[in-house]
Motif scaffolding. Structure first.
Motif, PDB file in Angstrom:
ATOM      1  N   ASP A 119       0.837  -1.206   0.000  1.00 28.33           N
ATOM      2  CA  ASP A 119       0.000   0.000   0.000  1.00 28.33           C
ATOM      3  C   ASP A 119       0.866   1.248   0.000  1.00 28.33           C
ATOM      4  O   ASP A 119       0.553   2.242  -0.661  1.00 28.33           O
ATOM      5  N   GLN A 120       1.954   1.214   0.757  1.00 26.00           N
ATOM      6  CA  GLN A 120       2.842   2.370   0.826  1.00 26.00           C
ATOM      7  C   GLN A 120       3.488   2.641  -0.528  1.00 26.00           C
ATOM      8  O   GLN A 120       3.629   3.798  -0.941  1.00 26.00           O
ATOM      9  N   ASP A 121       3.872   1.571  -1.237  1.00 25.98           N
ATOM     10  CA  ASP A 121       4.412   1.742  -2.592  1.00 25.98           C
ATOM     11  C   ASP A 121       3.419   2.495  -3.476  1.00 25.98           C
ATOM     12  O   ASP A 121       3.782   3.462  -4.164  1.00 25.98           O
ATOM     13  N   PHE A 122       2.170   2.037  -3.470  1.00 28.32           N
ATOM     14  CA  PHE A 122       1.167   2.661  -4.327  1.00 28.32           C
ATOM     15  C   PHE A 122       0.828   4.077  -3.866  1.00 28.32           C
ATOM     16  O   PHE A 122       0.535   4.946  -4.683  1.00 28.32           O
ATOM     17  N   PHE A 123       0.855   4.301  -2.559  1.00 23.72           N
ATOM     18  CA  PHE A 123       0.565   5.642  -2.047  1.00 23.72           C
ATOM     19  C   PHE A 123       1.592   6.638  -2.572  1.00 23.72           C
ATOM     20  O   PHE A 123       1.238   7.705  -3.094  1.00 23.72           O
ATOM     21  N   ILE A 124       2.877   6.313  -2.448  1.00 20.94           N
ATOM     22  CA  ILE A 124       3.928   7.220  -2.914  1.00 20.94           C
ATOM     23  C   ILE A 124       3.876   7.348  -4.430  1.00 20.94           C
ATOM     24  O   ILE A 124       4.021   8.445  -4.980  1.00 20.94           O
ATOM     25  N   TYR A 125       3.639   6.236  -5.108  1.00 20.24           N
ATOM     26  CA  TYR A 125       3.538   6.265  -6.576  1.00 20.24           C
ATOM     27  C   TYR A 125       2.430   7.215  -7.028  1.00 20.24           C
ATOM     28  O   TYR A 125       2.610   7.982  -7.979  1.00 20.24           O
ATOM     29  N   SER A 126       1.305   7.181  -6.315  1.00 22.03           N
ATOM     30  CA  SER A 126       0.172   8.035  -6.698  1.00 22.03           C
ATOM     31  C   SER A 126       0.432   9.506  -6.400  1.00 22.03           C
ATOM     32  O   SER A 126      -0.266  10.374  -6.922  1.00 22.03           O
ATOM     33  N   LYS A 127       1.445   9.789  -5.571  1.00 20.83           N
ATOM     34  CA  LYS A 127       1.733  11.167  -5.184  1.00 20.83           C
ATOM     35  C   LYS A 127       3.008  11.701  -5.836  1.00 20.83           C
ATOM     36  O   LYS A 127       3.471  12.802  -5.495  1.00 20.83           O
ATOM     37  N   LEU A 128       3.574  10.972  -6.789  1.00 15.58           N
ATOM     38  CA  LEU A 128       4.856  11.375  -7.371  1.00 15.58           C
ATOM     39  C   LEU A 128       4.805  12.765  -8.004  1.00 15.58           C
ATOM     40  O   LEU A 128       5.800  13.492  -8.024  1.00 15.58           O
ATOM     41  N   LYS A 129       3.639  13.144  -8.511  1.00 11.04           N
ATOM     42  CA  LYS A 129       3.528  14.454  -9.171  1.00 11.04           C
ATOM     43  C   LYS A 129       3.884  15.583  -8.211  1.00 11.04           C
ATOM     44  O   LYS A 129       4.406  16.632  -8.642  1.00 11.04           O
ATOM     45  N   TYR A 130       3.626  15.382  -6.916  1.00 10.31           N
ATOM     46  CA  TYR A 130       3.968  16.412  -5.931  1.00 10.31           C
ATOM     47  C   TYR A 130       5.468  16.430  -5.659  1.00 10.31           C
ATOM     48  O   TYR A 130       6.065  17.495  -5.480  1.00 10.31           O
ATOM     49  N   PHE A 131       6.082  15.262  -5.636  1.00 10.00           N
ATOM     50  CA  PHE A 131       7.522  15.194  -5.398  1.00 10.00           C
ATOM     51  C   PHE A 131       8.302  15.767  -6.580  1.00 10.00           C
ATOM     52  O   PHE A 131       9.379  16.345  -6.396  1.00 10.00           O
ATOM     53  N   LYS A 132       7.751  15.611  -7.791  1.00 11.00           N
ATOM     54  CA  LYS A 132       8.433  16.120  -8.988  1.00 11.00           C
ATOM     55  C   LYS A 132       8.594  17.630  -8.961  1.00 11.00           C
ATOM     56  O   LYS A 132       9.480  18.183  -9.621  1.00 11.00           O
ATOM     57  N   GLU A 133       7.733  18.300  -8.206  1.00 12.54           N
ATOM     58  CA  GLU A 133       7.790  19.758  -8.139  1.00 12.54           C
ATOM     59  C   GLU A 133       8.888  20.268  -7.213  1.00 12.54           C
ATOM     60  O   GLU A 133       9.186  21.456  -7.190  1.00 12.54           O
ATOM     61  N   LEU A 134       9.509  19.358  -6.456  1.00 14.78           N
ATOM     62  CA  LEU A 134      10.528  19.766  -5.493  1.00 14.78           C
ATOM     63  C   LEU A 134      11.880  19.965  -6.169  1.00 14.78           C
ATOM     64  O   LEU A 134      12.231  19.253  -7.117  1.00 14.78           O
ATOM     65  N   GLN A 135      12.653  20.905  -5.646  1.00 13.00           N
ATOM     66  CA  GLN A 135      14.000  21.144  -6.146  1.00 13.00           C
ATOM     67  C   GLN A 135      14.860  19.903  -5.949  1.00 13.00           C
ATOM     68  O   GLN A 135      14.855  19.294  -4.883  1.00 13.00           O
ATOM     69  N   GLY A 136      15.595  19.508  -6.982  1.00 14.75           N
ATOM     70  CA  GLY A 136      16.525  18.396  -6.874  1.00 14.75           C
ATOM     71  C   GLY A 136      15.929  17.037  -7.161  1.00 14.75           C
ATOM     72  O   GLY A 136      16.593  16.022  -6.950  1.00 14.75           O
ATOM     73  N   TYR A 137      14.662  16.994  -7.647  1.00 13.57           N
ATOM     74  CA  TYR A 137      14.003  15.698  -7.898  1.00 13.57           C
ATOM     75  C   TYR A 137      14.815  14.854  -8.872  1.00 13.57           C
ATOM     76  O   TYR A 137      15.130  13.686  -8.585  1.00 13.57           O
ATOM     77  N   ASN A 138      15.163  15.386 -10.021  1.00 16.17           N
ATOM     78  CA  ASN A 138      15.892  14.598 -11.023  1.00 16.17           C
ATOM     79  C   ASN A 138      17.301  14.270 -10.559  1.00 16.17           C
ATOM     80  O   ASN A 138      17.821  13.171 -10.810  1.00 16.17           O
ATOM     81  N   GLU A 139      17.949  15.218  -9.877  1.00 14.48           N
ATOM     82  CA  GLU A 139      19.311  14.991  -9.412  1.00 14.48           C
ATOM     83  C   GLU A 139      19.366  13.898  -8.345  1.00 14.48           C
ATOM     84  O   GLU A 139      20.364  13.177  -8.245  1.00 14.48           O
ATOM     85  N   PHE A 140      18.292  13.786  -7.561  1.00 14.63           N
ATOM     86  CA  PHE A 140      18.279  12.794  -6.486  1.00 14.63           C
ATOM     87  C   PHE A 140      18.389  11.377  -7.037  1.00 14.63           C
ATOM     88  O   PHE A 140      19.066  10.528  -6.455  1.00 14.63           O
ATOM     89  N   PHE A 141      17.736  11.135  -8.164  1.00 19.08           N
ATOM     90  CA  PHE A 141      17.700   9.771  -8.709  1.00 19.08           C
ATOM     91  C   PHE A 141      18.877   9.520  -9.656  1.00 19.08           C
ATOM     92  O   PHE A 141      18.723   9.126 -10.810  1.00 19.08           O
ATOM     93  N   VAL A 183      18.808  18.666  -0.253  1.00 14.44           N
ATOM     94  CA  VAL A 183      17.656  19.570  -0.190  1.00 14.44           C
ATOM     95  C   VAL A 183      16.383  18.830  -0.582  1.00 14.44           C
ATOM     96  O   VAL A 183      15.334  18.966   0.063  1.00 14.44           O
ATOM     97  N   PHE A 184      16.476  18.034  -1.643  1.00 14.93           N
ATOM     98  CA  PHE A 184      15.297  17.282  -2.077  1.00 14.93           C
ATOM     99  C   PHE A 184      14.827  16.325  -0.984  1.00 14.93           C
ATOM    100  O   PHE A 184      13.634  16.231  -0.693  1.00 14.93           O
ATOM    101  N   LEU A 185      15.759  15.599  -0.358  1.00 18.14           N
ATOM    102  CA  LEU A 185      15.379  14.637   0.668  1.00 18.14           C
ATOM    103  C   LEU A 185      14.740  15.341   1.860  1.00 18.14           C
ATOM    104  O   LEU A 185      13.750  14.839   2.425  1.00 18.14           O
ATOM    105  N   ARG A 186      15.274  16.498   2.231  1.00 13.61           N
ATOM    106  CA  ARG A 186      14.669  17.274   3.320  1.00 13.61           C
ATOM    107  C   ARG A 186      13.236  17.662   2.979  1.00 13.61           C
ATOM    108  O   ARG A 186      12.307  17.447   3.763  1.00 13.61           O
ATOM    109  N   ASP A 187      13.055  18.224   1.799  1.00 16.18           N
ATOM    110  CA  ASP A 187      11.727  18.698   1.402  1.00 16.18           C
ATOM    111  C   ASP A 187      10.771  17.542   1.118  1.00 16.18           C
ATOM    112  O   ASP A 187       9.570  17.643   1.375  1.00 16.18           O
ATOM    113  N   ALA A 188      11.311  16.442   0.578  1.00 14.50           N
ATOM    114  CA  ALA A 188      10.465  15.275   0.293  1.00 14.50           C
ATOM    115  C   ALA A 188       9.928  14.670   1.584  1.00 14.50           C
ATOM    116  O   ALA A 188       8.768  14.251   1.649  1.00 14.50           O
TER     117      ALA A 188
END
Length: 946
Positions: A119-141, A183-188
């Motif tokens: 359930d937690q996997d799907f919860f985060i997956y369904s909310k990825l659009k919000y994480f994408k808006e954070l600074q450093g999203y692409n750099e984190f991965f 920064v991304f991990l803090r904000d995420a």
């Protein structure tokens, strides 16, 4: 207190109740007995109230065993103590109980839902659009965090978010914006916390974080909890993580009566955040008081050769002070046979190795050394390797059944492919959306295989009724009007009207091995229910069908398929009639007469985690304890020590023996011990002494509402829902009943907490609204306005009945237990009052009183009699009165149930009889009736059956 045989160190542990205590419990050293007797000492000799004791176990199964054994010992002492008030369970369950008790101080509201791992996997997956808006999203991965797709990113995010929560740290202190990943991990993390609160859901790591926040920031909560809980016992302490230790020390800070039990040699859950630092450094945490350390080193489980072998293994490496020195000893009073207790089985080729193992097990059985294959367990690092799977197939082909639930084969089982094929065939839209979708890759191939399975061997053509039904379904889902159509779960249960699917269910066999198809179908029903919860699917409509089908087949099921789920597993139990193939982690806490340990081709794997560790250090969550160059080695040694110490009579090391091809098998790590133990030959069988198969001592628990009423309704339905664990379909009647019960419970809790509370209309409606919202979040129950209005009338009548006399309430929603000869009886009492010098037990029913001769009244009366039977043990010298409060009546009917010794015993006898039928596996279906069976999930299965 009646004495029980304890050795000197065990007795010291039992009697040392005040101050901090560390019990190092070696494998097989009787730690559960110590926990039971220590609890008994507190309850009986020290007269400690049950609610002042906290006992944590590693699994729910261990908690049930402990409850049963403690209650049995209390009965032996004729002590009438209700241990239902002990804070006993896993740490997660205890933390949830504390959150519930102080929910008004929590960031979460009543009715929150707990996310399982998937359930937690799907919860985060369904909310990825919000994480994408954070600074450093692409750099984190990037680097060690590189992910190929959104699903992998969601799982990687879960890993890091859980890691932060398991340390109890916040990242708010990070002000430097120069490192975008940090920064991304803090904000995420902050975003994730807000998303959980917004949806009123908790995952397992955030359960710990929330209770820690409540205890560390809310002085009133900390003060009350410290005052309430005086004695703490934590089992498997080596498997606790950082935040769990912080919580334990916060609760126990005032009195320091903290007893921890564990074995650092078996600390194997680092990947879940556990750290052996907690147990290694426990004594040094107390600077103002002496911490007593007791080592239990007498092994009551294993043959002396196995004990010697385990000691030898654990001492092969230099632990550099990161281990408690101990030498586990066999029992002096036991006369062990001279034959070897540790042997090896090899072979110079893959086939020779498999054949030697087969001959060994077959000879054990044919010579009568074992009476059941379940006395033998294979333990591996992983059961998914091709070598392990090939061995399992080899044994099964030669007549030795194998139980291997963690081999990731769920979606390839015939029964699952048939259901998937039927779901694909029922919707005409799937051809365009799914089967012609080239981007689905191997998932499309799997879907086509499912359809092929449905058609194979003329399944569809032979089952004409199923074929015609699917054609009708296709028409229904193609031609929508204003109608609402069946959801996935309803389609699933409809399939059991047809012989193709009826034939999958064999009611003549038992257990997760022989009845695996039925168990797997039960698991699939829960997957469908999970999807409908996530997608908020009530019914199919013209507006939602395209969106829902795409999400189900293209996203949801594709992700589950690629996740390669395990088939159904009866956790904590190994089925009779089959040898078990288990992971070493899976086997922890279990024991077997014969243990065969494989995976000896492995050496400690030294992984480069520099990038991950750098990020941990930059965020302040780095918490490694042992030397970096030794961590993998230490973990490797602990894992195999845990495996070896599971054996009671015979430990077998097994490996192909081959030094060609550039890789030595067994690996160099094992050669020093592997080559010094003897081969097992046929000559050894004559002296081999194997413990007989013994049924588990764990007593099953039964309650009136969960078990007896369901069995009374239909024994076969009971079997489907309780044994095979099929999911239930939702009903409005259940939702309304839960609304009333939860609202009354909220009123009682508030009244007990503050007896001056005036429950005016606004407060009552607010309670109803909170309960309603909680039910929607937890089970997607939509409460209608008319039901909320009904509930309001009911609650006002209830408040009038209590008369604001909240001080008379002894308890609300009290858990009660009674250990019977062959089962554990449990229940939850809605309300216990003390009025006019008498104990009043009150049970709420949302229906109406239909007369003393009605079937409903008999059912309700019998339930109260069971509760009265249990509580008369607690209130031995008190008069007990039983009442049913029918809140569905206009004025609220309070019906007294006449109770005396004879009536309570009669009610208990009826309960005993039904439990006996359940334990004897008497699951006959009731006489079928369209009217009485129409709301049952299994009506299609039973229709037309004799």
């Amino acid at each position: 207190m009646k004495s029980i045989d304890l050795n000197i160190e065990q007795r010291k542990a039992v009697e040392s109740t005040e101050g901090p205590l560390l019990i190092i419990a070696g494998a097989g050293s009787g730690k559960t007995r110590v926990l039971v007797e220590r609890t008994l000492n507190l309850l009986v000799n020290k007269k400690v109230a049950p609610e002042k004791i906290l006992i944590s176990t590693f699994t729910d199964r261990a908690s049930k065993e402990l409850i049963g054994r403690i209650t049995k010992r209390l009965d032996e002492h004729n002590e009438k103590i209700n241990i239902g008030n002990i804070y006993i369970g896993t740490l997660h369950s205890i933390f949830l109980r504390l959150i519930d008790e102080y929910i008004e101080f929590s960031n979460f509201k009543e009715g929150y839902r707990v996310l399982e791992d998937m359930d937690q996997d799907f919860f985060i997956y369904s909310k990825l659009k919000y994480f994408k808006e954070l600074q450093g999203y692409n750099e984190f991965f990037t680097g060690d965090n590189f992910c190929r797709n959104a699903w992998e990113r969601a799982k990687k995010l879960k890993y890091w978010l859980n890691k932060i929560n398991e340390t109890g740290r916040t990242l708010d202190y990070i002000k430097d914006d120069s490192n975008e990943r940090v920064v991304f991990l803090r904000d995420a993390h902050k975003l994730y916390e807000n998303l959980l609160i917004e949806d009123n859901v908790l995952d397992f790591a955030s359960i710990q974080r929330e209770i820690y926040r409540m205890l560390s920031t809310k002085e009133e909560v900390l003060r009350e909890v410290q005052e309430k809980i005086e004695y703490i016992m934590i089992d498997e302490y080596q498997d606790t993580n950082i935040i769990q230790e912080k919580i334990i020390f916060l609760i126990g800070e005032k009195r320091k009566n903290i007893c921890v039990v564990g074995d650092d040699d078996q600390g194997i859950y680092r990947f879940r955040g556990a750290t052996v630092r907690n147990i290694i450094e426990f004594p040094s945490r107390f600077t103002d008081i002496q911490c007593k350390t007791i080592i239990l080193n007498k092994n009551y489980r294993s043959h002396k050769d196995i004990i010697t072998f385990c000691n030898r293994w654990i001492n092969l490496i230099n632990w550099r002070g990161f281990r408690y020195e101990k030498n586990i000893e066999p029992l002096e009073e036991i006369e062990y046979s001279d034959r070897a207790g540790v042997v090896r089985i090899g072979g110079n080729s893959d086939r020779a190795w498999k054949e030697n193992i087969y001959k060994f097990i077959k000879t054990l059985k044919t010579t009568g050394k074992i009476e059941d294959y379940s006395q033998v367990a294979f333990l591996f690092k992983s059961t998914r390797s091709s070598r392990v799977k090939d061995l399992g197939s080899y044994l099964e082909e030669r007549g030795i059944p194998v139980y291997s639930p963690r081999s990731k084969t769920f979606f390839y089982k015939k029964e699952i492919k048939l259901v998937m094929g039927a779901l694909l065939a029922a919707f005409p839209q799937t051809k365009a959306y799914v089967l012609d979708n080239v981007y689905l890759g191997r998932t499309v191939a799997y879907y086509k295989d499912c359809l092929g399975t449905l058609k194979k061997e003329r399944t569809i053509l032979d089952d004409v009724e199923l074929y015609n039904w699917l054609l009708e379904k296709r028409k229904e889902y193609l031609n929508f009007g204003e109608e609402k159509r069946d959801n996935f779960s309803e389609i699933f249960y409809s399939l059991f009207a047809f012989k193709t699917f009826k034939n999958l269910i064999n009611l003549e066999v038992e257990g997760a091995k022989d009845a695996s198809a039925t168990y797997n179908l039960g698991l699939f029903s829960k997957l469908l229910k999970q999807f409908e919860f996530i997608s908020k699917l009530e019914k199919f409509t013209m507006e939602n069908i395209e969106r829902t089908l795409k999400y189900f087949f293209i996203t949801h099921m594709k992700l589950l398929f690629e996740e390669e789920l395990d088939e159904y597993e009866n956790k904590g139990e190994t089925p009779r009639g089959a040898v078990s193939f288990m992971t070493i982690h899976q086997a922890k806490g279990l024991e077997f007469p014969v243990v065969i340990v494989g995976s000896l081709e492995n050496d400690p794997l030294i992984r480069d985690k520099a990038d991950e560790e750098m990020l941990e250090k930059l965020t302040g969550i780095y918490n490694e304890f042992e030397p970096e160059d030794q961590r993998e080695r230490f973990d490797f040694w602990r894992v195999f020590y845990t495996a070896f110490s599971r054996a009671k009579n015979l430990l077998v090391l097994t490996s192909i023996e081959n030094r060609s091809g550039g890789k030595e098998i067994p690996a160099r790590t094992f050669r020093p011990i592997y080559e010094t133990i003897p081969y097992f030959t046929d000559e050894n069988f004559k002296d081999l002494d194997i413990d007989k198969y013994s049924e588990t001592e764990l007593k099953e628990s039964f309650s009136y509402t969960r078990d007896i009423l369901l069995y009374d309704e239909c024994p076969l339905k009971y079997r489907f829902l309780r044994e095979y664990e099929f999911a239930t379909l939702k009903t409005n009647e259940i939702s309304y009943g839960l609304l009333v019960h939860q609202s009354i419970e909220a009123i009682n809790k508030q009244g007990i907490k503050d007896s001056e509370t005036v429950f005016d209309d606004e407060i009552v409606r607010d309670i109803i609204e909170k309960s309603s919202n909680g039910l929607y979040n937890s089970i997607r129950a939509l409460i209608r306005k008319q039901d909320k209005d009904r509930a309001f009338t009911v609650l006002k009548k209830y408040i009038e009945y209590i008369g604001n006399d909240w001080k008379n309430i002894l308890s609300s929603e009290e858990k009660i237990y009674s250990v019977e000869d062959n089962y554990l009886l449990e229940g939850i009492v809605d309300l216990i009052l003390k009025r006019d010098g008498k104990i009043q037990l009150i049970d709420f029913k949302t229906g109406k009183f239909q007369g003393y001769e009605s079937e409903n009244f008999h059912i309700h009366k019998r339930q109260l009699e069971i509760y009265g039977y249990i509580l008369k043990k607690k209130y031995l010298n008190e008069d007990i009165e039983l009442y049913i409060y029918y809140v569905g009546d206009e004025e609220g009917s309070i019906i007294k149930v006449e109770a005396n010794e004879k009536s309570l015993d009669i009610g208990k006898a009826e309960f005993d009889n039904i439990v006996k039928n359940i334990l004897d596996k008497r699951f006959e279906r009731r006489v079928f009736s369209e009217e009485s069976c129409k709301k049952c999930e299994f009506v299609a299965y039973c229709r037309g059956e004799k």
